[in-house]
Design an enzyme around this catalytic site. Structure first.
Site, PDB file in Angstrom:
ATOM      1  N   ARG A  77      38.710  59.942  35.203  1.00  0.00           N
ATOM      2  CA  ARG A  77      37.508  59.254  35.658  1.00  0.00           C
ATOM      3  C   ARG A  77      36.688  60.229  36.504  1.00  0.00           C
ATOM      4  NH1 ARG A  77      38.799  53.985  38.867  1.00  0.00           N
ATOM      5  NH2 ARG A  77      39.370  53.224  36.784  1.00  0.00           N
ATOM      6  N   ARG A 146      35.844  55.372  46.802  1.00  0.00           N
ATOM      7  CA  ARG A 146      35.629  55.705  45.403  1.00  0.00           C
ATOM      8  C   ARG A 146      34.186  56.141  45.175  1.00  0.00           C
ATOM      9  NH1 ARG A 146      39.309  53.203  41.925  1.00  0.00           N
ATOM     10  NH2 ARG A 146      41.356  53.088  42.872  1.00  0.00           N
ATOM     11  N   LYS A 214      42.297  51.124  47.641  1.00  0.00           N
ATOM     12  CA  LYS A 214      40.987  51.631  47.201  1.00  0.00           C
ATOM     13  C   LYS A 214      39.874  51.047  48.062  1.00  0.00           C
ATOM     14  CE  LYS A 214      41.559  49.909  43.073  1.00  0.00           C
ATOM     15  NZ  LYS A 214      41.470  49.259  41.729  1.00  0.00           N
ATOM     16  N   LYS A 216      35.458  50.653  48.030  1.00  0.00           N
ATOM     17  CA  LYS A 216      34.293  50.833  47.164  1.00  0.00           C
ATOM     18  C   LYS A 216      32.994  50.502  47.870  1.00  0.00           C
ATOM     19  CE  LYS A 216      36.991  49.727  43.035  1.00  0.00           C
ATOM     20  NZ  LYS A 216      37.126  48.757  41.923  1.00  0.00           N
ATOM     21  N   CYS A 439      36.340  44.810  30.050  1.00  0.00           N
ATOM     22  CA  CYS A 439      37.071  45.953  30.600  1.00  0.00           C
ATOM     23  C   CYS A 439      37.803  46.665  29.465  1.00  0.00           C
ATOM     24  CB  CYS A 439      38.056  45.488  31.648  1.00  0.00           C
ATOM     25  SG  CYS A 439      39.466  44.651  30.918  1.00  0.00           S
ATOM     26  N   CYS A 445      45.193  50.616  29.052  1.00  0.00           N
ATOM     27  CA  CYS A 445      45.439  50.099  30.388  1.00  0.00           C
ATOM     28  C   CYS A 445      46.855  49.558  30.520  1.00  0.00           C
ATOM     29  CB  CYS A 445      44.452  49.008  30.752  1.00  0.00           C
ATOM     30  SG  CYS A 445      44.816  48.329  32.374  1.00  0.00           S
ATOM     31  N   CYS A 484      43.159  41.237  32.346  1.00  0.00           N
ATOM     32  CA  CYS A 484      44.084  40.782  33.376  1.00  0.00           C
ATOM     33  C   CYS A 484      43.273  40.390  34.606  1.00  0.00           C
ATOM     34  CB  CYS A 484      45.105  41.870  33.715  1.00  0.00           C
ATOM     35  SG  CYS A 484      44.563  43.012  35.003  1.00  0.00           S
ATOM     36  N   CYS A 488      38.281  44.048  36.545  1.00  0.00           N
ATOM     37  CA  CYS A 488      37.528  45.299  36.408  1.00  0.00           C
ATOM     38  C   CYS A 488      36.116  45.134  35.859  1.00  0.00           C
ATOM     39  CB  CYS A 488      38.314  46.269  35.551  1.00  0.00           C
ATOM     40  SG  CYS A 488      39.852  46.741  36.319  1.00  0.00           S
TER      41      CYS A 488
HETATM   42  C1  SRM Z   1      37.221  51.561  33.666  1.00  0.00           C
HETATM   43  C2  SRM Z   1      37.173  50.306  34.530  1.00  0.00           C
HETATM   44  C3  SRM Z   1      36.816  49.053  33.729  1.00  0.00           C
HETATM   45  C4  SRM Z   1      35.706  49.255  32.729  1.00  0.00           C
HETATM   46  O1  SRM Z   1      35.852  48.713  31.646  1.00  0.00           O
HETATM   47  O2  SRM Z   1      34.701  49.919  33.058  1.00  0.00           O
HETATM   48  C5  SRM Z   1      38.465  50.020  35.243  1.00  0.00           C
HETATM   49  C6  SRM Z   1      39.678  50.285  34.666  1.00  0.00           C
HETATM   50  C7  SRM Z   1      40.870  50.130  35.315  1.00  0.00           C
HETATM   51  N1  SRM Z   1      41.054  49.583  36.540  1.00  0.00           N
HETATM   52 FE1  SRM Z   1      39.690  48.643  37.573  1.00  0.00          FE
HETATM   53  N2  SRM Z   1      38.300  49.475  36.458  1.00  0.00           N
HETATM   54  C8  SRM Z   1      36.976  49.497  36.711  1.00  0.00           C
HETATM   55  C9  SRM Z   1      36.323  48.797  37.681  1.00  0.00           C
HETATM   56  C10 SRM Z   1      36.932  47.877  38.503  1.00  0.00           C
HETATM   57  C11 SRM Z   1      36.238  46.873  39.241  1.00  0.00           C
HETATM   58  C12 SRM Z   1      34.729  46.595  39.198  1.00  0.00           C
HETATM   59  C13 SRM Z   1      34.016  47.240  40.331  1.00  0.00           C
HETATM   60  O3  SRM Z   1      34.616  47.932  41.137  1.00  0.00           O
HETATM   61  O4  SRM Z   1      32.806  47.029  40.363  1.00  0.00           O
HETATM   62  C14 SRM Z   1      37.199  46.140  39.882  1.00  0.00           C
HETATM   63  C15 SRM Z   1      36.969  44.868  40.735  1.00  0.00           C
HETATM   64  C16 SRM Z   1      36.451  45.158  42.099  1.00  0.00           C
HETATM   65  C17 SRM Z   1      37.578  45.412  43.030  1.00  0.00           C
HETATM   66  O5  SRM Z   1      37.963  46.555  43.200  1.00  0.00           O
HETATM   67  O6  SRM Z   1      38.104  44.408  43.592  1.00  0.00           O
HETATM   68  C18 SRM Z   1      38.459  46.739  39.551  1.00  0.00           C
HETATM   69  C19 SRM Z   1      39.666  46.281  40.004  1.00  0.00           C
HETATM   70  C20 SRM Z   1      40.863  46.870  39.670  1.00  0.00           C
HETATM   71  C21 SRM Z   1      42.129  46.499  40.220  1.00  0.00           C
HETATM   72  C22 SRM Z   1      42.352  45.380  41.282  1.00  0.00           C
HETATM   73  C23 SRM Z   1      42.094  45.960  42.636  1.00  0.00           C
HETATM   74  C24 SRM Z   1      42.340  44.967  43.715  1.00  0.00           C
HETATM   75  O7  SRM Z   1      42.522  45.414  44.851  1.00  0.00           O
HETATM   76  O8  SRM Z   1      42.377  43.768  43.435  1.00  0.00           O
HETATM   77  C25 SRM Z   1      43.081  47.321  39.633  1.00  0.00           C
HETATM   78  C26 SRM Z   1      44.595  47.302  39.872  1.00  0.00           C
HETATM   79  C27 SRM Z   1      44.977  47.966  41.152  1.00  0.00           C
HETATM   80  O9  SRM Z   1      44.148  48.652  41.759  1.00  0.00           O
HETATM   81  O10 SRM Z   1      46.150  47.797  41.529  1.00  0.00           O
HETATM   82  C28 SRM Z   1      42.371  48.180  38.745  1.00  0.00           C
HETATM   83  C29 SRM Z   1      42.965  49.159  37.945  1.00  0.00           C
HETATM   84  C30 SRM Z   1      42.373  49.740  36.869  1.00  0.00           C
HETATM   85  C31 SRM Z   1      43.082  50.659  35.910  1.00  0.00           C
HETATM   86  C32 SRM Z   1      43.034  52.050  36.475  1.00  0.00           C
HETATM   87  C33 SRM Z   1      44.501  50.234  35.535  1.00  0.00           C
HETATM   88  C34 SRM Z   1      45.614  50.863  36.360  1.00  0.00           C
HETATM   89  O11 SRM Z   1      45.539  50.804  37.595  1.00  0.00           O
HETATM   90  O12 SRM Z   1      46.553  51.376  35.739  1.00  0.00           O
HETATM   91  C35 SRM Z   1      42.182  50.523  34.661  1.00  0.00           C
HETATM   92  C36 SRM Z   1      42.150  51.713  33.725  1.00  0.00           C
HETATM   93  C37 SRM Z   1      42.025  51.199  32.317  1.00  0.00           C
HETATM   94  C38 SRM Z   1      41.721  52.278  31.345  1.00  0.00           C
HETATM   95  O13 SRM Z   1      42.538  52.478  30.417  1.00  0.00           O
HETATM   96  O14 SRM Z   1      40.679  52.932  31.492  1.00  0.00           O
HETATM   97  N3  SRM Z   1      41.042  47.900  38.781  1.00  0.00           N
HETATM   98  N4  SRM Z   1      38.274  47.798  38.710  1.00  0.00           N
HETATM   99  C39 SRM Z   1      36.240  50.378  35.721  1.00  0.00           C
HETATM  100  C40 SRM Z   1      36.110  51.768  36.275  1.00  0.00           C
HETATM  101  C41 SRM Z   1      35.257  51.768  37.484  1.00  0.00           C
HETATM  102  C42 SRM Z   1      35.033  53.153  38.012  1.00  0.00           C
HETATM  103  O15 SRM Z   1      34.340  53.919  37.346  1.00  0.00           O
HETATM  104  O16 SRM Z   1      35.575  53.444  39.086  1.00  0.00           O
HETATM  105  S1  SF4 Z   2      40.970  44.251  34.281  1.00  0.00           S
HETATM  106 FE1  SF4 Z   2      43.094  44.528  34.025  1.00  0.00          FE
HETATM  107  S2  SF4 Z   2      43.248  44.931  31.903  1.00  0.00           S
HETATM  108 FE2  SF4 Z   2      41.187  45.221  32.346  1.00  0.00          FE
HETATM  109  S3  SF4 Z   2      41.052  47.366  32.784  1.00  0.00           S
HETATM  110 FE3  SF4 Z   2      41.312  46.346  34.698  1.00  0.00          FE
HETATM  111  S4  SF4 Z   2      43.429  46.446  35.025  1.00  0.00           S
HETATM  112 FE4  SF4 Z   2      43.178  46.870  32.887  1.00  0.00          FE
END
Ligand code: SRM
Ligand code: SF4
Ligand SMILES: Cc1cc2nc3c(=O)[nH]c(=O)nc-3n(C[C@H](O)[C@H](O)[C@H](O)COP(=O)(O)OP(=O)(O)OC[C@H]3O[C@@H](n4cnc5c(N)ncnc54)[C@H](O)[C@@H]3O)c2cc1C
Ligand SMILES: Cc1cc2nc3c(=O)[nH]c(=O)nc-3n(C[C@H](O)[C@H](O)[C@H](O)COP(=O)(O)O)c2cc1C
Lengths: 580, 640
Positions: A77, A146, A214, A216, A439, A445, A484, A488
Site C-alpha cells: 500500500r 496512516r 492504526k 487515520k 472492499c 484479504c 467482513c 473497509c
Molecule cells: C484496501 C482497503 C479497502 C478497499 O477496498 O479500498 C482496505 C483493505 C484492508 N483493510 Fe481496511 N482497508 C481500507 C480502508 C479501511 C477503512 C476505510 C477508511 O479508513 O476510510 C476502514 C474503516 C475505518 C476504520 O479504520 O475504522 C478500514 C478498517 C479496517 C479494519 C478495522 C479497523 C478497526 O480498528 O476496526 C481492519 C482490521 C484491523 O485493522 O484489524 C482492516 C484491515 C484491512 C486489511 C489490511 C486486512 C488485514 O488486516 O489483513 C485489508 C487488505 C485487503 C487486501 O487484500 O487488500 N481495515 N479499512 C482500504 C485501504 C485504505 C488505505 O489506502 O489505507
Molecule cells: S472489510 Fe474485511 S474483508 Fe473487506 S478488505 Fe477489509 S478486512 Fe478484508
C-alpha cells in the site's frame, strides 16, 4: 513498562517493543528462499512498512496435497497524502503492476494504490521501484498515523489546494523516524547494528511502542464529504470564506470496524472538537494523536482505537487534554454543511481563479477501484496511454475513483477519444453503481468472511432491473459492501450497506445519511443474493412512490419506519428490528 | 512368476557350466516350468543309451540337457568333465582316465564399452561372463577409464557403444571417442573387431556413434570379424544372440566338438558366479505390475507446468532399487490415437487391433526406418523422397506416424501395419524415493509432455499415460534400471551437492530420504530451478521439513520467470561459488540431474568456470579439474 506485575499488554505491544524500531527479523525473512512467507511476528512489523503478507485463498484447499505451502504473496500500500500522482509516476506505477504484481492497480477507499500478489523475492525490488518513482509506503499501514486523505482534487479550487497542503504537512510531520525502512528496502546504511537496543535511534513522536492501533486523519472541503470525515480518528473540515480557508473545524473519534456479535465493538461517527487555524492544524493533529498514544487501550486491540478512548473519557476530557498539550484553547466550532459523500463523476471546471488559469477535471468511476484490463474495457491501457501524453495529473479519490486533473480545454477531446477507443465510458449504468464501493475481500484479504469486490458488480446489475422498474435508475443512492465487519468500504455510512458474515451471506444495513453524518442500522441478517433482491425491491418501489422531493433513500427508510435512526455509534446495536 | 519360466530354464543351462551347480543338475529335480520347456527340445541329437551308468531319471535328464545344448556348451562340458577328473585325480578312487583332450591356451578377448545409462555396459558385462565361460581370456574396459591406445594391444575386440544427445557418444566416453577419431589414434593392423551399436530409431542419428566407430576401426587397419549390429530400444534378445554368434566367430576354428579342457578353480570365484548381481530381477522383458498408490500434479493451479508425483506400490519379492536408479515404465498409447492410426490406413476402428497396437506398439515415433518401410510397402516415390537430404528432419520435426499416414494415405492390412511398427519402448524415470522411507514403493516425478502441431494436440506416451489415462488404484508395468554411475557416496559423511531443474530434482528426494533413514551425518545442498516459485516449487513442504530437521543443510532456488531477467540454477552456483568450492575441498560429491539441453550443459560450463577461477587458471584448467572429479566419481550426471 517493565515492572513486576503481570504483563497484560497485547502481543503486538511486545512485538513492537522488541522490534528495534520496526526491524525485527524482516531482513532475514526476506532472504529465506525455501518459503514465500516471513515470520508471524514480522508480518505485524511489515505493516508499518506498508505491506501485508497474504495468501491466495482461492487455492488454499489444494496446496498441502501438492506438497506446496500456502500461496503466499504480499500486498503493498502506498502512502500518497492528498492522492496526487504525476503522469511519469503513473507510468512507473503501471510498470510495477505488470512486472512484480498481479497486473492490476487497486485504488483504495483511502485514496491510494495497492498492489496485490507480489511474491517475497520481488518485495524489495517493488519497494525500490516505488521509491524510484519518488513515492513511498512508510506508515501506510500499522499502528501509526496512516496516509492522510484530503478532499479530492486539490486543483478544483484554492481551498482544495489548501486542504491538500495540510494533508501533506500532517502526513510528513507524523512520519515515523526509524531508519528501518531505508535500511531494509533501500539498502540505506544500518542505523542500529543488531542486536543493539533501539535507544540509539529514537521515535520522538511515537516511542518504541508507536500507537495502540492504526490512526487515520482526513481533510474535507464542504459541501462535499467525499472523504467521509466522520469515519476517521481525526479530521479537519475547511472553513472557507471568499474562497480562502480561514481555519478548520476539528473532528475526533470516528471509526468503522466492529466484530460480529460483540456489541461492545461498533462503528462510530466522529465528534467535533473545535476550531483551529491553518498554522495550528499540524500541531493540533499531533496532539490529538499523542493523547490517543498515551490514553489508548494497549491491552485489548479490539478496543484500542481512538473512538473507544473517546467513549471512555468523553469529548470534553479529550479536548481538555489536547488543549493542555497545545498550551492554548481550540476555538468554538464554526457552522458547516455537507451534502454528499460520493464523487461527482464527469467533467468539472476549476471553480475559482482567473478564467485563463482554469483547467478541466474528469472524474471517472472505477469499479471497486480495480484498474485491470478486461476484454472490451481496457481502462488500464487507456490511463497508461493518457499518462504517456503527459497532459494531465492523476488524482485518487476516497471512493476508489480516479480524476484526470488539470486538463487544458483543447485536450478534452483527446482524452475522450482515448477513453472511447478503450471502451471506457464516463457515464455509469446507474446512480446506484456510480455510488457503489466494495472492499477487496477474497481472495487476498485474510479477514474476509465473504466475497465483496468480486460479487458486488453482479448484485448491482440485478438491482438495476428493480431500479429501472421503479424509475430510480439515475438517483444517487449510496451502496457499499464489505466482506467482513471491519468496514473497509465504510458500509455503515452507506444508505444501503452489506457486510459479509459467511460465504454468500451478508448483513444488510439501511438508513445512513446521504451526507455521511449518520450511521446505518441492521435491517436483515445472513441474506444471500435472492433474499437481498426480494427485501430491497419493495422498499425501493415505496421510496420511488412515497419520497418527498429531494428526500434521500437513507432518510426515507427511517421516516417510513423501515429501520430506526442510529443517533450515535454506541447506539448502533440498539433498536434493531430484523426483517422477517 | 510365470514370466520367469524361460529364465528359470536358462539357469539350468548357465548354471550347468559351473562346478557346483553341475552337482545340482545331477541331483536336483527340475521344476515343472523347466521340464515343460525342456520337453519341447528333445530328440534331435543321439541320446544316451539306457545302459549308461546313471539312474533312468538322470539319463533322461542328461538327454534333455544334451539335446538343448549348443555345440559350444557341449565342447565346454566335455572339457569341463575332463578337467574335473584331471583336477580330482586319484582322490576320486576311480581308475584314472586320461583327459579327453589336452589343455589349450585361452583366446584373448577385449570387450570395450561406452555407455550412458548402462545398457551397453550391461551387455558388455554379460559378454564378459559368457566369454570367460567359453575359454576366453576376456578383459572388459570402460571407455571412461581408458585411452584408445589400449585397442592396439587387443587381438580380438568387441565394442558395445550407445549414441546420445544428437548423435553424440555417451558423456563418459567422449574423450576416448575423440582420441579414437583424432590423428593420435593407434594403428590397429590385424585387430579383429566387431561393433554392437545401441540407439533409438526415434533419433535422426540412429546409432551414429556405433557406426562411426565401426568405420574408424576398419580405417585404422582393423579387420571386421562380424558385421556391426544397430539395435533399437528393444535390443535385449538380438544383442544376446549377436554376442553368442560373435563369440563363436572369435572362437579358434579347431574348437567346437573336440573338447578343450576348462580350467576350473574349485576353490575360487568360478564356483559362485551363478546369481548375477548387476542384473535386476524385473527388466523390460520381465516387468512387474505396480499399483498406482498416488497420482498428484504437484504444480499449483495457474502454473505453466504439469509435473506428476506418481507413487507405485509393488508387492513382489525381490523388488528393489537404490536412490539414483531409474524405474522403467511400459506405457500404453492413447487409444484415440491408435484409432486414428487404424482409420488413417483404412482399417476403420477395429477394436481388437486398436487395443493391440495401443498396448504394445510404438505408434507415435516417425523414424527413418518406418518411413523407409512405408515407402517400400506402398511404392510411393513421394514418401521415399522424405528420406533425401534433410527432408526427413524437416518433416518429422513436429510430426508423428499418424501424420505420415494422413499425408500419404494408403490402405494397409492389419498385418502390414503392425509390421511397420516397432515394439513400444519403456520410458525411464529417476526414482524419487528411498525404499527405506517407503517400503515396497517407488515414487516417480513425471513431467507431462504436451504440444500441438499441424492442428493436432499431442502428448508424450508415458507421461500422458500417467497424466491422462491412469488414476489412483490403476496398475502399470514397471521395471528397475540400476544406475551405478549415479548413486550416493558410500560414506554417509561425504557432503553432497545436488543440482537439478524441474523433474531433475526427483533423485534428490530419494537421496535425502535415504540419508535421513540411515541417520547419515553428511551435509547436503540442493540447487533447484523451475519457472515460478508459487506454483512450481516441487516437493516444497518436504524440503522445508528437511531444512528444519537438518536432513538438508542448504537450499538455493532459481525461478526463471518470477522476475524480468531470467535466473537459472547455474547463476545460483556462481553466486555461491566460494562456499561451493569449500564443500568440494571437503570432498563433496556433485550431482546433476534433468534436462541436458535446458540445464546440464550450462551447469557443466559454470562448474568449469568456478573450478577454473579457483585454480587461477583458464577454462582448460577448470575442465581438467572437473574431469578429475568425474574420474573420482565425484561428479555424476543423470541427464536426459
Ligand atoms: C484496501 C482497503 C479497502 C478497499 O477496498 O479500498 C482496505 C483493505 C484492508 N483493510 Fe481496511 N482497508 C481500507 C480502508 C479501511 C477503512 C476505510 C477508511 O479508513 O476510510 C476502514 C474503516 C475505518 C476504520 O479504520 O475504522 C478500514 C478498517 C479496517 C479494519 C478495522 C479497523 C478497526 O480498528 O476496526 C481492519 C482490521 C484491523 O485493522 O484489524 C482492516 C484491515 C484491512 C486489511 C489490511 C486486512 C488485514 O488486516 O489483513 C485489508 C487488505 C485487503 C487486501 O487484500 O487488500 N481495515 N479499512 C482500504 C485501504 C485504505 C488505505 O489506502 O489505507
Ligand atoms: S472489510 Fe474485511 S474483508 Fe473487506 S478488505 Fe477489509 S478486512 Fe478484508
Ligand atoms: C535416465 C533417464 C531418467 C529420466 N528421468 C525422468 C524423470 O525423472 N522425470 C521425467 O519426467 N522424465 C524423465 N526422463 C525422460 C522420460 O524417460 C521420457 O523421455 C519423458 O517422460 C517423455 O516420455 P513420453 O513417453 O511422455 O514422451 P514420448 O512419447 O517419448 O514423446 C517425447 C518425444 O515427443 C517429441 N516432442 C516432445 N515435445 C515436442 C514439441 N514441443 N514439439 C515437437 N515434438 C515434441 C520429441 O520427439 C520427444 O522426443 C528420463 C529419461 C532418462 C533417459
Ligand atoms: C537424451 C537421449 C538422447 C539420445 N540420443 C540418441 C541418438 O541421437 N541416436 C540414437 O540412436 N540413440 C539415442 N538415444 C538412445 C540411446 O542410445 C539408447 O537409450 C541406448 O539404449 C542407451 O544405451 P546406454 O544405456 O548404454 O547409454 C538417446 C537417448 C537419450 C535418453
Amino acid at each position: 513498562m517493565t515492572d513486576t506485575k503481570p504483563d497484560k499488554r497485547a502481543k503486538n505491544e511486545i512485538i513492537k517493543e522488541n522490534s528495534r524500531l520496526l526491524r525485527g527479523g524482516i531482513a532475514d525473512g526476506l532472504s529465506n528462499a525455501v518459503t514465500g512467507a516471513i515470520e508471524e511476528d514480522d508480518t505485524q512489523l511489515l505493516k508499518f512498512h506498508g505491506s501485508y503478507m497474504q495468501d491466495d485463498r482461492d487455492v488454499r484447499g489444494e496446496r498441502a496435497k501438492k506438497k506446496l505451502e500456502k500461496a503466499f504473496s504480499f500486498m503493498i500500500r502506498l502512502r500518497i497524502p492528498g492522492g496526487v500522482v504525476s503522469p511519469k509516476q503513473w507510468i512507473a506505477l503501471d510498470d510495477i503492476a505488470s512486472t512484480y504484481a498481479n497486473h492490476t492497480l487497486r485504488l483504495t477507499t483511502r485514496a491510494t494504490f495497492q498492489y496485490h500478489g507480489i511474491i517475497k523475492s520481488n518485495l524489495k525490488r517493488s519497494m525500490q521501484a516505488i521509491n524510484a518513482a519518488c513515492l513511498d509506503t512508510i506508515a501506510a499501514c500499522g499502528d501509526v498515523n496512516r496516509n492522510v486523505m484530503s478532499a479530492a482534487n486539490p486543483f478544483l479550487s484554492k481551498a482544495h489546494g489548501t486542504a491538500y497542503d495540510l494533508a501533506k504537512n500532517i502526513s510528513d510531520h507524523l512520519l515515523p523516524k526509524t531508519g528501518a525502512y531505508h535500511e531494509i528496502w533501500l539498502d540505506g546504511e544500518k542505523k542500529i547494528p543488531k542486536p543493539a537496543s533501539a535507544a540509539a535511534e529514537n521515535e520522538p513522536l511515537y516511542g518504541p511502542h508507536y500507537l495502540p492501533r492504526k490512526f487515520k486523519i482526513v481533510i474535507a472541503v464542504p459541501p462535499d464529504n467525499d472523504v467521509d470525515i466522520f469515519a476517521h480518528d481525526a479530521g479537519f473540515i475547511a472553513v472557507v470564506e471568499k474562497g480562502e480557508v480561514v481555519g478548520w473545524n476539528v473532528t475526533v473519534g470516528g471509526g468503522m470496524g466492529m466484530t460480529h456479535g460483540e456489541t461492545d465493538t461498533f462503528p462510530r461517527t466522529a465528534d467535533v472538537l473545535g476550531f483551529c487555524t491553518t498554522e495550528q492544524a499540524v500541531e493540533v493533529g499531533e496532539k490529538i494523536m499523542t493523547v490517543q498514544r498515551d490514553w489508548g487501550n494497549r491491552e485489548l486491540r479490539k478496543n484500542a482505537r481512538l473512538k473507544y478512548t473517546m467513549e471512555r473519557v468523553g469529548v470534553a476530557t479529550y479536548r481538555a487534554e489536547v488543549e493542555k498539550r497545545l498550551g492554548y484553547k481550540l476555538g468554538p466550532a464554526r457552522p458547516f454543511k455537507f451534502n454528499y459523500t460520493g464523487d461527482r463523476i464527469g467533467w468539472h471546471e476549476t471553480t475559482d481563479g482567473k478564467a485563463a488559469d482554469k483547467k478541466w477535471h474528469l472524474t471517472l468511476y472505477v469499479e471497486n477501484g480495480r484498474i485491470k484490463d478486461l476484454p472490451g474495457s481496457t481502462h488500464r491501457e487507456s490511463y497508461r496511454e493518457i499518462a504517456e501524453l503527459g497532459i494531465c495529473d492523476f488524482v485518487l479519490t476516497s471512493n476508489q475513483n480516479l480524476i484526470l486533473a488539470n486538463i487544458a480545454a483543447k485536450n478534452k477531446s483527446k482524452i475522450e477519444d482515448i477513453l472511447k477507443k478503450h471502451g471506457v465510458s464516463i457515464a455509469t449504468s446507474s446512480g446506484l453503481r456510480r455510488n457503489a464501493m466494495a472492499c477487496v475481500a477474497l481472495p487476498t484479504c485474510g479477514l474476509a468472511l465473504a466475497e465483496s469486490e468480486r460479487f458486488l458488480p453482479d448484485l448491482i446489475t440485478s438491482l438495476e432491473d428493480v431500479l429501472d422498474a421503479a424509475g430510480l435508475k439515475n438517483d444517487d443512492i449510496m451502496l457499499r459492501m464489505t466482506g467482513c465487519p471491519n468496514g473497509c468500504a465504510r458500509p455503515y455510512l452507506a444508505e444501503i450497506g452489506f457486510v459479509g458474515r459467511n460465504p454468500g451471506l451478508y448483513n444488510l444495513y439501511l438508513g445512513a445519511a446521504h451526507d455521511g453524518t449518520r450511521l446505518s442500522k441492521l435491517y436483515a441478517q445472513d441474506v444471500g443474493r435472492d433474499k437481498i433482491i426480494a427485501l430491497l425491491t419493495p422498499i425501493l418501489k415505496r421510496y420511488a412512490k412515497d419520497r418527498k422531493t429531494g428526500e434521500h433513500f437513507g432518510d426515507f427508510v427511517i421516516r417510513a419506519g423501515i429501520v430506526k435512526a442510529t443517533p450515535a455509534g454506541n447506539k448502533f446495536h440498539d433498536d434493531v428490528k430484523l426483517a422477517g | 512368476m510365470l514370466g520367469r519360466a524361460r529364465p528359470g530354464a536358462k539357469d539350468v543351462a548357465d548354471k550347468g557350466q559351473s562346478g557346483r551347480v553341475c552337482v545340482k543338475v545331477y541331483t536336483g529335480t527340475p521344476n515343472p516350468a523347466e521340464l515343460q520347456f525342456l520337453e519341447t527340445r528333445v530328440a534331435t541329437l543321439p541320446t544316451l543309451p539306457k545302459n549308461a551308468p546313471f539312474t533312468a531319471e538322470d539319463v533322461d535328464y542328461l538327454n534333455r540337457l544334451v539335446q538343448r545344448s549348443t555345440p559350444l556348451q557341449r565342447s565346454w562340458l566335455s572339457g569341463f568333465l575332463a578337467g574335473l577328473d584331471a583336477a580330482a585325480g586319484q582322490t576320486l578312487g576311480l581308475p584314472s582316465t586320461a583327459p579327453a583332450a589336452a589343455s589349450r591356451p585361452r583366446t584373448p578377448l577385449t570387450i570395450i564399452y561406452g555407455s550412458e545409462s548402462g545398457n551397453a555396459e550391461s551387455l558388455a558385462m554379460k559378454a564378459k561372463k559368457a566369454a570367460s565361460k567359453l575359454n576366453f581370456d576376456a578383459k572388459i574396459i570402460d571407455m571412461a577409464d581408458a585411452d584408445p591406445s589400449v585397442l592396439a594391444k587387443a587381438k580380438n575386440l568387441i565394442v558395445y557403444i550407445s549414441t546420445w544427445g544428437e548423435g553424440d557418444p555417451p558423456q563418459r566416453a567422449v574423450d576416448f571417442y575423440n582420441g579414437l577419431m583424432g590423428d593420435g589414434a593407434p594403428k590397429l593392423n590385424g585387430v579383429r573387431f566387431a561393433v554392437l551399436a545401441l540407439g533409438d530409431t526415434a533419433y535422426v542419428n540412429f546409432c551414429q556413434t556405433g557406426k562411426l566407430i565401426d568405420e574408424r576401426l576398419a580405417a585404422l587397419g582393423g579387420v571386421r570379424a562380424a558385421d556391426r549390429m544397430d539395435l533399437d530400444l528393444d535390443f535385449a534378445k538380438a544383442a544376446a544372440a549377436w554376442t553368442d554368434k560373435t563369440l563363436g566367430v572369435f572362437t579358434p576354428a579347431d574348437t567346437g566338438p573336440s573338447a578343450t579342457v576348462v580350467h576350473v578353480d574349485f576353490k575360487g570365484a568360478a564356483l559362485n558366479d551363478d546369481a548375477d548381481p548387476d542384473e535386476p530381477l524385473y527388466t523390460a522383458e520381465n516387468p512387474v505390475e505396480a499399483e498406482i498408490a498416488a497420482l498428484i500434479n504437484l504444480n499449483g493451479t495457474g502454473s505453466t507446468r504439469e509435473t506428476w508425483h506418481v507413487e507405485l506400490a509393488v508387492d513382489a519379492p525381490g523388488f528393489t532399487y537404490k536412490p539414483g536408479d531409474a524405474i522403467g515404465v511400459l506405457p500404453e498409447n492413447d487409444p484415440a490415437l491408435a484409432a486414428d492410426l487404424t482409420q488413417a490406413v483404412g482399417l476403420g476402428s477395429d477394436a481388437s487391433l486398436t487395443l493391440k497396437i495401443s498396448k504394445s506398439f510404438d505408434i507415435t515415433t516417425l523414424s527413418r526406418a518406418t518411413i523407409d518401410q512405408y515407402a517400400k510397402l506402398t511404392g510411393r516415390k513421394d514418401v521415399a523422397a522424405l528420406l533425401d537430404g534433410d527432408a526427413l528432419a524437416k518433416f518429422s520435426a513436429d510430426r508423428q506416424l499418424v501424420d505420415l499416414f494422413k499425408a500419404y494415405p494408403e490402405n494397409l492390412s492389419a498385418d502390414q501395419l503392425t509390421k511397420l511398427l516397432r515394439p513400444l519402448p519403456g520410458r525411464l524415470y529417476s526414482v524419487a524415493s528411498s525404499l527405506k522411507a517407503h517400503e515396497g514403493e517407488a515414487h516417480l516425478l513425471v513431467g507431462a509432455v504436451r504440444w500441438a502441431s499441424h492442428g493436432r494436440k499431442r502428448g508424450g506416451v508415458a507421461s500422458t499415460f500417467f497424466a491422462d489415462r491412469r488414476k489412483q488404484g490403476d496398475t502399470a508395468r514397471i521395471y528397475v534400471k540400476p544406475n551405478k554411475h549415479y548413486a550416493l557416496p558410500a560414506d554417509g559423511k561425504t557432503p553432497i551437492i545436488m543440482i537439478g531443474a524441474g523433474t531433475g530434482v526427483a533423485p534428490y528426494r530419494g537421496f535425502i530420504e535415504e540419508r535421513e533413514a540411515n541417520a547419515d551425518k553428511g551435509k547436503s545442498w540442493l540447487f533447484f530451478g523451475e519457472r515460478n516459485f508459487s506454483n512450481d516449487f516441487l516437493y516444497q513442504l518436504e524440503w522445508q521439513d528437511w531444512m528444519a530437521s537438518g536432513a538438508l543443510s542448504n537450499i538455493d532456488v532459481a525461478f526463471s520467470r518470477d522476475q524480468p531477467e531470467k535466473i537459472y540454477v547455474q547463476q545460483r552456483l556462481w553466486e555461491r561459488r566460494a562456499e561451493l568450492l569449500s564443500w568440494i575441498a571437503d570432498g563433496a560429491h556433485i550431482y546433476v540431474c534433468g534436462d541436458e539441453k535446458g540445464m546440464a550443459k550450462d551447469v557443466d560450463a559454470t562448474l568449469v568456470k568456478i573450478l577454473a577461477e579457483s585454480a587461477k587458471g583458464d577454462l582448460e584448467a577448470g575442465k581438467v579439474k572437473l574431469k578429475e572429479l568425474t574420474k573420482a566419481n565425484r561428479y555424476q550426471r543423470d541427464v536426459y
